[in-house]
Design a protein around this motif. Structure first.
Motif, PDB file in Angstrom:
ATOM      1  N   ARG A  16       0.852  -1.166  -0.039  1.00 48.86           N
ATOM      2  CA  ARG A  16       0.076   0.019  -0.120  1.00 48.86           C
ATOM      3  C   ARG A  16       0.965   1.253  -0.162  1.00 48.86           C
ATOM      4  N   ILE A  17       0.176   2.272  -0.696  1.00 56.93           N
ATOM      5  CA  ILE A  17       0.799   3.716  -0.443  1.00 56.93           C
ATOM      6  C   ILE A  17      -0.239   4.390   0.287  1.00 56.93           C
ATOM      7  N   ASP A  18       0.094   5.261   1.105  1.00 55.15           N
ATOM      8  CA  ASP A  18      -0.916   6.000   1.786  1.00 55.15           C
ATOM      9  C   ASP A  18      -0.309   7.336   2.168  1.00 55.15           C
ATOM     10  N   LEU A  19      -1.226   8.272   1.694  1.00 55.98           N
ATOM     11  CA  LEU A  19      -1.257   9.812   2.020  1.00 55.98           C
ATOM     12  C   LEU A  19      -1.184  10.146   3.429  1.00 55.98           C
ATOM     13  N   LEU A  20      -0.095  10.469   4.097  1.00 55.22           N
ATOM     14  CA  LEU A  20      -0.084  11.048   5.348  1.00 55.22           C
ATOM     15  C   LEU A  20      -0.547  12.508   5.588  1.00 55.22           C
TER      16      LEU A  20
END
Length: 1328
Positions: free
Chosen positions: A984-988
């Motif tokens: 996964r790639i999550d925007l923090l």
């Protein structure tokens, strides 16, 4: 600095007597030998900073260029050919003479670089004088007569029409008076005039009038070619056309200017873009253009395109050459692309019948004349098509009709071999397979036919009466699949309610030598519930577990993993075996979309699946957590997704291709094999055993590595075989599109040979792309596999970013000791091969994994990733180098706010003697993913603009995740978390502090005396300001609240650095001692659109140290305290916007710009000093990668001492032992650190300290050699340390329109061996 490797557009090609091919790439002249097989011989940098645009050999006394004039009719000379050929190489404003020694296959420079005052468009040798005289056509419609030895201009002729020329063609004879010039003007006209034809009595400047004028083009003219024996002139234009003119005799004795009323014979339209080159030969016209195609025209027979040569990536074909040939001889055709690739083709002679045979398979089909009396054909198969020992002429076409009949095509006739009962009418499915007979060498073709009611007939084609009838329940049989294995052949039939029935079949011979089928039922598979519940593809796997594994694909687009039941469950009666229904142990639901999976295959331990979603998925079976349903814990894991070309959504299968080894490596491998065989025979070794061991070792070594494959599918109305690496069609057949039955030969599971034949059904007819009974092979594939690749292309368009992954070496040397009674001989086979691995991203939306061999300049493409939907703007990697492998987590970002993450595994391939790469797709992310999933989005307006990611930097790296900061075109700085475990790639968080496009980001990690770590982020925007962010608390908050949102921090410092956009940043830190006040100094070097290079020094105080100082109430006591200490500027670091900046080591930075200069700068407390500069040969330079290579290994000089062997700009002269480097305008390493080759004068260095002192300017040449290059602040003195420093080597890779690898040495190099190459002569002409 010195060049090591160069990949740039190939702008010049020329054949030399059908023996050699000469190529020009940048300033580098390369030679390829064509006999006995094409291979690279030598290369040499000849034009310094100019790009080669033409090569003219002085091989015959008369006009004989393969590019413009055909061979003279008097035949070859009876005298012995000279062992060398003189070449006139020109480009830009330079001309130089080079000698090719054909016997030694060497290049050497024989004259100075002659620099003109105008652009050279064409150069020809005068044949009637013993002196070396050259005629040169220049851009301002003039011509010069040069003495090639002295460089003096003897005569100059100008035209009365003083317009600019885009192209020119010189037709010369024995004297200057016989010379004729054909020019293509900016007014879209062709003009013919004589440089020596001016009237001296009336015109003091001897300007000649225009003799002939040809009108017709609506665009500028890029290329001109002339065929002397027929009097034809051809022109290629910007208007996408090629025109053939009947001009009559041009040139020759007296300087003929052709017919007065020259007519246009043909206007050839076929290119999709501008046409760059045209060449004439008897009966044919060859043209190449920006669309990447080389078209072969039969202009005498109606001006039709009879062949299309494609093999280059995007960017077009920039160079074209056609060998001379005589009569109907085969001709060589060479094309050079903007991707830096060179491809070689073989074209048959000029007769019309040969040209018809040379037509592409896409234009001719063979009707097999199937009779409609047997019914309408529904299914077609090739019996024996999967058997690698069966040729196309031996394959048998089998057709099943709607009347339930199976017919076979043999010797031009159809015959019915089996007729089913009424239940097989109106609907049927059919598949064939070739199997071996037990205890016999015979092979039998089996045919299986399924019906609408669940009946399944299996029979040998040669003996249909020996068949057997099987039952698949009472429902419709959707599909049949044959699977071959060591234990026999399996038949899978997909029936109603998701049941997949299975049988194992054996073929035996009875006492009467008749074929008998033995059928054993196996437990069926049960597919998961879904709307379209039937099987479409399957493959069996050999497993280390006791039970066999099966990977299947269904109509819903899911991939399923089944495991055979245990033997205790299988040992049941035949009546009870169907009571056991095997459930899938792993399922990837709908990965290929709702249109279904079309094929699944296995090769060397990896699985490949295709679907109608336009994707090929590479996956494997992986062990994970065990459960009651999955005792062995097996799961399907997708490694990566490969898309086909745009518009090719209906994929059918893949074909494994043979990996291409570089030509020079193939030659070395052949020599090694011959040597090894002779040694084995002398030592009485067992060759069979050794061969088996080598084969098994190579098979085990390649196990689990992704193979190179081609994609088979439908593109519009064509059946296409597509190469995703070369981005080209290997085969195309106009079948009418999908939704039809077809069969391709050959389709065995091994390596596809590169040619094939297709049989398919269209409108009730059975058609074939090649006539049955005709042998197919390498000679009949008609160049549809792209010809021979002499040099591999990279990106056809601009390369915007580059990232180095690391270095990989051959595992080790093999030492052989051979003892005899007289002596003992020990020999090391060869030294280790060292490759640098890097990733480039370009405007063609692709990522390319490259391996560059610095010792030879060889470039090898390891993998091409095409998942991006827009241009790739930035790329970074987190690497884990190991002993013999290289593992990297690669992150790329670009247009459409898209991020892609991959795991790259680079290992050494012993068979190819080069690295190989496995790509595993980890995750992807787009900001507008939610909007894309929204229903009826076409009815709404997308409020957010298209965002582009401009730069990426690694903020923090942990075992379970990596934090990335990205600069965005919408004015935001965004922080992302990449989890490889969760895929996964999550925007923090995101912040819009800059309120304008953020161009670059960079990070810096700090550590105080107590071991506390701090992280700084620097971001720069188009307003010329740099913002500093303290991410320490934000990272700690994210670690404690990984599931929650992180509040964005605020910048703690704003640095005004430039007047406009800041394109690149380079950051490093230096600790300060307690006597200096503690803390550290962070140096931020920036380059911008204003051409300025700025070094900003920031004083950083840690929280403990800042508490002892006077603080304001607005400052947080636990945050870092930053303030600007000083700034240094170089106002004109480059003559154009500075596009890229990289840190080679602390205190030493490298910059580049669109002015094509690569500069090395020393940054210290006193300011910035210019260390070195080099004019690179990469246009539109936009990306940099810099790294230190440690101590340079000793070069293998044994091969270099015998001959000049130049690769990518490196030359070694054997007699002196010196080394010729790539030519450049200035010297690489200037003494005393002074600026080299500065076109704008000495850089002005402006410095202001933290107290606001006035700016001062100084000369960088006054900078002492003891300035700090690292953290110590002073140069380390000492014999051993200085020697170590001199031996250190750095590397710089510049990318743009191609790329160039440069070696940076800290030691001073002498100029021995360079004087001859650096000699220049300014060519001027003075009127007497």
């Amino acid at each position: 600095m010195e060049p090591v490797a160069l990949v740039a557009p190939v702008t010049a090609l020329e054949f030399l007597q059908d023996t050699f091919l000469l190529t020009g790439e940048g300033p580098v002249l390369s030679v390829y030998s064509l006999q006995p097989r094409p291979k690279a011989c030598a290369s040499l940098s000849v034009l310094q900073q100019y790009r080669i645009h033409g090569i003219r050999p002085k091989s015959q006394p008369a006009q004989s260029s393969a590019t413009d004039v055909s061979r003279r009719q008097d035949g070859p000379s009876s005298t012995a050919e000279p062992k060398f050929s003189d070449l006139a190489v020109f480009g830009g404003k330079a001309v130089r003479l080079v000698r090719l020694r054909a016997d030694l296959q060497q290049l050497e420079i024989v004259g100075p670089l002659m620099e003109l005052q105008d652009w050279a468009l064409d150069v020809r040798w005068l044949s009637g004088d013993n002196r070396s005289l050259l005629c040169v056509a220049v851009a301002h419609n003039s011509a010069l007569l040069l003495d090639a030895v002295t460089g003096n201009a003897l005569v100059r002729g100008s035209c009365l029409e003083g317009c600019l020329l885009y192209s020119a063609l010189l037709l010369v004879h024995e004297s200057w008076a016989d010379t004729v010039l054909v020019g293509g003007t900016v007014f879209n006209q062709l003009i013919i005039w004589k440089p020596g034809g001016g009237d001296k009595s009336r015109d003091s400047e001897h300007k000649a009038p225009v003799e002939r004028r040809l009108l017709g083009h609506s665009g500028v003219i890029f290329s001109i070619s002339y065929l002397q024996e027929k009097g034809y002139l051809a022109s290629a234009s910007d208007d996408r056309s090629v025109r053939v003119w009947g001009v009559g005799a041009l040139g020759g004795a007296g300087g003929k200017c052709g017919d007065v009323n020259a007519a246009c014979l043909r206007v050839l339209y076929g290119h999709q873009a501008r046409v760059f080159s045209v060449r004439l030969s008897p009966g044919k016209v060859f043209s190449a253009g920006e669309d990447g195609a080389c078209l072969v025209w039969d202009w005498a027979g109606g001006g039709k395109v009879v062949r299309t040569l494609k093999g280059h990536r995007a960017g077009g074909v920039r160079g074209l050459a056609v060998s001379e040939g005589t009569g109907d001889e085969d001709r060589w055709v060479a094309t050079g692309g903007a991707d830096g690739g060179v491809r070689l083709w073989r074209v048959e002679g000029g007769e019309e019948k040969n040209e018809e045979e040379e037509e592409e398979v896409t234009e001719k089909l063979t009707d097999l004349n199937f009779s409609t009396d047997q019914g309408a054909p529904k299914v077609v198969c090739l019996a024996g098509e999967e058997d690698k020992n069966t040729s196309w002429s031996q394959s048998e076409v089998v057709v099943c009709t709607d009347k339930g009949k199976v017919c076979q095509y043999s010797q031009g006739k159809w015959e019915t071999i089996w007729e089913g009962t009424p239940e097989f009418q109106s609907y049927c499915v059919m598949e064939t397979v070739t199997v071996g007979v037990k205890e016999s060498a015979d092979r039998v073709h089996l045919c299986a036919v399924g019906s609408l009611t669940g009946s399944l007939q299996v029979f040998p084609i040669s003996r249909p009466q020996s068949g057997t009838l099987l039952s698949c329940g009472s429902g419709k049989i959707h599909s049949l699949i044959w699977l071959k294995g060591k234990e026999g052949v399996h038949l899978l039939a997909s029936g109603a309610e998701g049941l997949v029935y299975r049988w194992r079949l054996d073929v035996k011979l009875d006492g009467n030598c008749s074929v008998v089928l033995s059928v054993d039922p196996l437990p069926p598979f049960l597919l998961p519930p879904c709307a379209k519940r039937w099987l479409t593809a399957a493959v069996g796997l050999r497993s280390r577990f006791r039970e066999r594994l099966w990977v299947c694909g269904d109509r819903r687009g899911s991939l399923l993993l089944f495991q055979d039941a245990e033997k205790s469950e299988q040992e049941k009666s035949d009546g009870e075996v169907h009571g056991v229904r095997l459930q899938p142990v792993s399922c990837l639901f709908g990965v290929h979309g709702k249109q279904g999976v079309t094929s699944v295959c296995e090769y060397q331990g990896l699985l490949y699946s295709t679907g109608r979603d336009g994707c090929v998925r590479v996956f494997r079976v992986q062990e994970s957590g065990r459960s009651a349903e999955n005792k062995d814990g097996l799961q399907l894991e997708v490694l990566r997704v490969q898309r086909a070309c745009k518009g090719m959504e209906w994929l059918e299968r893949i074909l494994i291709l043979e990996p291409e080894a570089p030509l020079e490596e193939v030659e070395e491998d052949e020599e090694d094999e011959v040597r090894e065989e002779s040694e084995a025979k002398q030592n009485n070794l067992t060759e069979t055993l050794g061969g088996e061991q080598r084969e098994s070792c190579g098979e085990a070594e390649n196990r689990g590595r992704e193979a190179r494959f081609a994609i088979v599918g439908f593109h519009a109305v064509h059946f296409v075989v597509w190469d995703p690496v070369k981005q080209e069609r290997l085969l195309a057949v106009p079948c009418g599109g999908g939704h039809r039955s077809w069969s391709l030969w050959p389709s065995h599971k091994g390596v596809w040979p590169g040619y094939g034949a297709l049989v398919f059904i269209k409108q009730g007819s059975v058609l074939a792309s090649q006539p049955p009974g005709e042998e197919l092979g390498w000679a009949t594939k008609a160049g549809r596999t792209g010809g021979w690749g002499l040099r591999e292309g990279v990106h056809g368009r601009g390369i915007g970013c580059v990232c180095r992954l690391g270095a990989i070496e051959e595992p080790g040397n093999e030492v052989q000791t051979k003892s005899t009674a007289e002596q003992t001989e020990t020999r090391v086979k060869r030294s280790k091969l060292h490759w640098e691995v890097m990733v480039t991203g370009g405007e063609d939306t692709s990522l390319t994994v490259l391996a560059v061999r610095p010792s030879s300049g060889s470039v090898k493409v390891l993998s091409v990733i095409t998942d991006h939907i827009s241009s790739v703007r930035t790329v970074t990697a987190v690497t884990r180098p190991e002993r013999e492998t290289l593992s990297a987590l690669l992150v790329s970002a670009g247009g459409r706010a898209q991020i892609q993450c991959y795991r790259l595994l680079v290992v050494w391939d012993g068979r190819l003697q080069a690295p190989s790469c496995q790509v595993i797709q980890v995750a992807s992310h787009r900001l507008d993913d939610q909007w894309e999933r929204k229903r009826n989005r076409h009815k709404t307006v997308k409020m957010d603009p298209e965002t582009r990611y401009m730069s990426v930097a690694v903020v923090d790296e942990k075992s379970d995740r990596v934090l990335l900061a990205l600069s965005c075109s919408d004015g935001a700085v965004r922080l992302f978390s990449v989890s490889e475990v969760k895929c996964r790639i999550d925007l923090l968080w995101e912040t819009f502090h800059h309120q304008r496009c953020v161009l670059s980001v960079a990070t810096c990690s700090l550590e105080d005396d107590e071991g506390n770590r701090y992280t700084l982020l620097f971001s720069a925007a188009t307003d010329g300001k740099i913002a500093a962010w303290d991410l320490t608390e934000a990272l700690a908050f994210w670690s404690d609240n990984s599931c929650g949102a992180t509040p964005p921090p605020t910048p703690c410092l704003n640095i005004p650095a430039h007047q406009s956009g800041v394109n690149s940043l380079a950051v490093w830190s230096k600790k300060l001692g307690q006597q200096e006040g503690g803390g550290c100094l962070v140096t931020v070097v920036s380059g911008g659109d204003d051409g300025r290079l700025t070094a900003s020094t920031v004083r950083v105080l840690y929280p403990e140290e800042s508490q002892t100082l006077l603080q304001t109430q607005l400052q947080h006591p636990k945050q870092l305290q930053l303030h600007l200490r000083s700034q240094s500027h170089v106002a004109l670091a480059h003559a154009a916007p500075l596009t890229a900046l990289k840190l080679l080591r602390p205190g030493l930075v490298v910059s580049t710009s669109s002015d094509q200069r690569v500069c090395l700068w020393k940054v210290c407390s006193a300011g910035i000093s210019h260390s070195a500069a080099l004019c690179c040969h990469v246009a539109d330079a936009s990306g940099l990668a810099a790294w230190e290579g440690g101590h340079e290994r000793g070069a293998t000089r044994s091969e270099c001492e015998r001959e000049i062997s130049v690769w990518g700009g490196l030359t070694t002269e054997g007699e002196t032992g010196g080394r010729f480097n790539e030519d450049k305008e200035p010297d690489d390493e200037a003494e005393g650190g002074e600026p080299v080759g500065s076109e704008t004068g000495d850089p002005v260095i402006k410095t202001c300290d933290e107290d606001g002192a006035a700016e001062t300017s100084g000369d960088p040449r006054s900078q002492t050699e003891t300035d700090s290059l690292g953290e110590t602040g002073s140069e380390v003195n000492g014999t051993s340390e200085s020697r170590k420093r001199r031996e250190e080597t750095g590397w710089v890779l510049v990318c743009g329109q191609g790329f160039q690898l440069l070696r940076v040495r800290t030691e001073e190099r002498g100029k021995t061996g360079k004087e001859k190459m650096n000699q220049r002569v300014k060519v001027t002409f003075h009127n007497k």
